[in-house]
Design a protein around this motif. Structure first.
Motif, PDB file in Angstrom:
ATOM      1  N   SER A 206       4.232  -1.431   2.897  1.00 24.89           N
ATOM      2  CA  SER A 206       5.291  -0.886   2.060  1.00 24.89           C
ATOM      3  C   SER A 206       4.670  -0.416   0.747  1.00 24.89           C
ATOM      4  O   SER A 206       3.926  -1.152   0.102  1.00 24.89           O
ATOM      5  CB  SER A 206       6.334  -1.974   1.791  1.00 24.89           C
ATOM      6  N   LEU A 207       4.956   0.812   0.387  1.00 26.01           N
ATOM      7  CA  LEU A 207       4.404   1.380  -0.838  1.00 26.01           C
ATOM      8  C   LEU A 207       5.326   1.086  -2.012  1.00 26.01           C
ATOM      9  O   LEU A 207       6.523   1.361  -1.962  1.00 26.01           O
ATOM     10  CB  LEU A 207       4.216   2.896  -0.680  1.00 26.01           C
ATOM     11  N   GLN A 208       4.750   0.519  -3.064  1.00 20.90           N
ATOM     12  CA  GLN A 208       5.528   0.175  -4.244  1.00 20.90           C
ATOM     13  C   GLN A 208       5.411   1.235  -5.333  1.00 20.90           C
ATOM     14  O   GLN A 208       6.382   1.533  -6.006  1.00 20.90           O
ATOM     15  CB  GLN A 208       5.052  -1.176  -4.791  1.00 20.90           C
ATOM     16  N   PHE A 209       4.234   1.809  -5.506  1.00 22.38           N
ATOM     17  CA  PHE A 209       3.990   2.733  -6.610  1.00 22.38           C
ATOM     18  C   PHE A 209       3.995   4.199  -6.184  1.00 22.38           C
ATOM     19  O   PHE A 209       4.247   5.077  -6.997  1.00 22.38           O
ATOM     20  CB  PHE A 209       2.646   2.419  -7.284  1.00 22.38           C
ATOM     21  N   LEU A 210       3.678   4.459  -4.939  1.00 19.08           N
ATOM     22  CA  LEU A 210       3.547   5.837  -4.465  1.00 19.08           C
ATOM     23  C   LEU A 210       4.770   6.260  -3.675  1.00 19.08           C
ATOM     24  O   LEU A 210       5.177   5.586  -2.738  1.00 19.08           O
ATOM     25  CB  LEU A 210       2.296   5.973  -3.586  1.00 19.08           C
ATOM     26  N   ASN A 211       5.335   7.388  -4.052  1.00 16.45           N
ATOM     27  CA  ASN A 211       6.447   7.996  -3.333  1.00 16.45           C
ATOM     28  C   ASN A 211       5.993   9.407  -2.980  1.00 16.45           C
ATOM     29  O   ASN A 211       5.924  10.273  -3.856  1.00 16.45           O
ATOM     30  CB  ASN A 211       7.703   8.005  -4.197  1.00 16.45           C
TER      31      ASN A 211
ATOM     32  N   VAL B 128       2.217   4.218 -14.730  1.00 16.61           N
ATOM     33  CA  VAL B 128       2.308   2.772 -14.929  1.00 16.61           C
ATOM     34  C   VAL B 128       1.710   2.356 -16.263  1.00 16.61           C
ATOM     35  O   VAL B 128       0.893   3.062 -16.858  1.00 16.61           O
ATOM     36  CB  VAL B 128       1.581   2.014 -13.792  1.00 16.61           C
ATOM     37  N   ARG B 129       2.115   1.200 -16.710  1.00 13.36           N
ATOM     38  CA  ARG B 129       1.514   0.573 -17.891  1.00 13.36           C
ATOM     39  C   ARG B 129       0.215  -0.127 -17.462  1.00 13.36           C
ATOM     40  O   ARG B 129      -0.041  -0.337 -16.278  1.00 13.36           O
ATOM     41  CB  ARG B 129       2.472  -0.440 -18.521  1.00 13.36           C
TER      42      ARG B 129
ATOM     43  N   LEU C 245      -1.739  -1.193 -13.647  1.00 15.31           N
ATOM     44  CA  LEU C 245      -2.755  -0.225 -13.232  1.00 15.31           C
ATOM     45  C   LEU C 245      -3.588  -0.716 -12.054  1.00 15.31           C
ATOM     46  O   LEU C 245      -3.816   0.020 -11.102  1.00 15.31           O
ATOM     47  CB  LEU C 245      -3.650   0.149 -14.420  1.00 15.31           C
ATOM     48  N   ALA C 246      -4.030  -1.953 -12.096  1.00 15.16           N
ATOM     49  CA  ALA C 246      -4.858  -2.479 -10.996  1.00 15.16           C
ATOM     50  C   ALA C 246      -4.083  -2.468  -9.679  1.00 15.16           C
ATOM     51  O   ALA C 246      -4.633  -2.116  -8.634  1.00 15.16           O
ATOM     52  CB  ALA C 246      -5.348  -3.881 -11.321  1.00 15.16           C
ATOM     53  N   ALA C 247      -2.805  -2.821  -9.715  1.00 15.66           N
ATOM     54  CA  ALA C 247      -1.998  -2.832  -8.492  1.00 15.66           C
ATOM     55  C   ALA C 247      -1.786  -1.415  -7.958  1.00 15.66           C
ATOM     56  O   ALA C 247      -1.833  -1.190  -6.746  1.00 15.66           O
ATOM     57  CB  ALA C 247      -0.663  -3.510  -8.753  1.00 15.66           C
TER      58      ALA C 247
ATOM     59  N   LEU D 198      -1.466   8.442 -12.374  1.00 10.75           N
ATOM     60  CA  LEU D 198      -2.350   8.647 -11.228  1.00 10.75           C
ATOM     61  C   LEU D 198      -1.671   9.647 -10.307  1.00 10.75           C
ATOM     62  O   LEU D 198      -0.500   9.470  -9.963  1.00 10.75           O
ATOM     63  CB  LEU D 198      -2.579   7.337 -10.488  1.00 10.75           C
ATOM     64  N   THR D 199      -2.383  10.694  -9.942  1.00  7.73           N
ATOM     65  CA  THR D 199      -1.844  11.672  -8.993  1.00  7.73           C
ATOM     66  C   THR D 199      -2.748  11.700  -7.774  1.00  7.73           C
ATOM     67  O   THR D 199      -3.970  11.721  -7.886  1.00  7.73           O
ATOM     68  CB  THR D 199      -1.723  13.080  -9.610  1.00  7.73           C
TER      69      THR D 199
END
Length: 104
Positions: A2-7, A26-27, A31-33, A80-81
């Motif tokens: 499941s992707l949390q940060f990427l859509n 992100v803050r 960032l690491a996650a 991040l892109t």
């Protein structure tokens, strides 16, 4: 996974391949996650299509462009892109693996 940060947004080309684009903002604490999530996506691509990363117009099955920058705010936002282009086979496998459909 499941992707949390990427859509991802998907753009299909006439041959059935296409490009998946995602951006995460992100803050520092996240960032690491976010980077780890990107690494998991890229690790999947490297494993599932091993040795096939190259520009598509040069015969590759998939290729990637990853950019990262931080703004000057305090605390900063890190942007991040991620763009992943692939053949029809790669795109179908990517959609299946990450639970996407061509309308996402």
């Amino acid at each position: 996974m499941s992707l949390q940060f990427l859509n991802f947004d998907f753009s299909e080309d006439p041959e059935g391949g296409g490009t998946f684009d995602a951006m995460a903002s992100v803050r520092s604490a996240q960032l690491a996650a976010a980077r780890a999530e990107i690494a998991e996506v890229l690790d999947w691509a490297e494993t599932a299509f091993a040795g096939q990363r190259a520009p598509l117009d040069e015969g590759g099955e998939w290729d990637v462009d990853l950019q990262e920058h931080a703004d000057a705010a305090s605390p900063p936002w890190h942007v991040l892109t991620l763009s992943i282009s692939g053949s029809a086979a790669f795109c179908a496998a990517f959609m299946q693996r990450f639970g996407l459909d061509s309308d996402d």
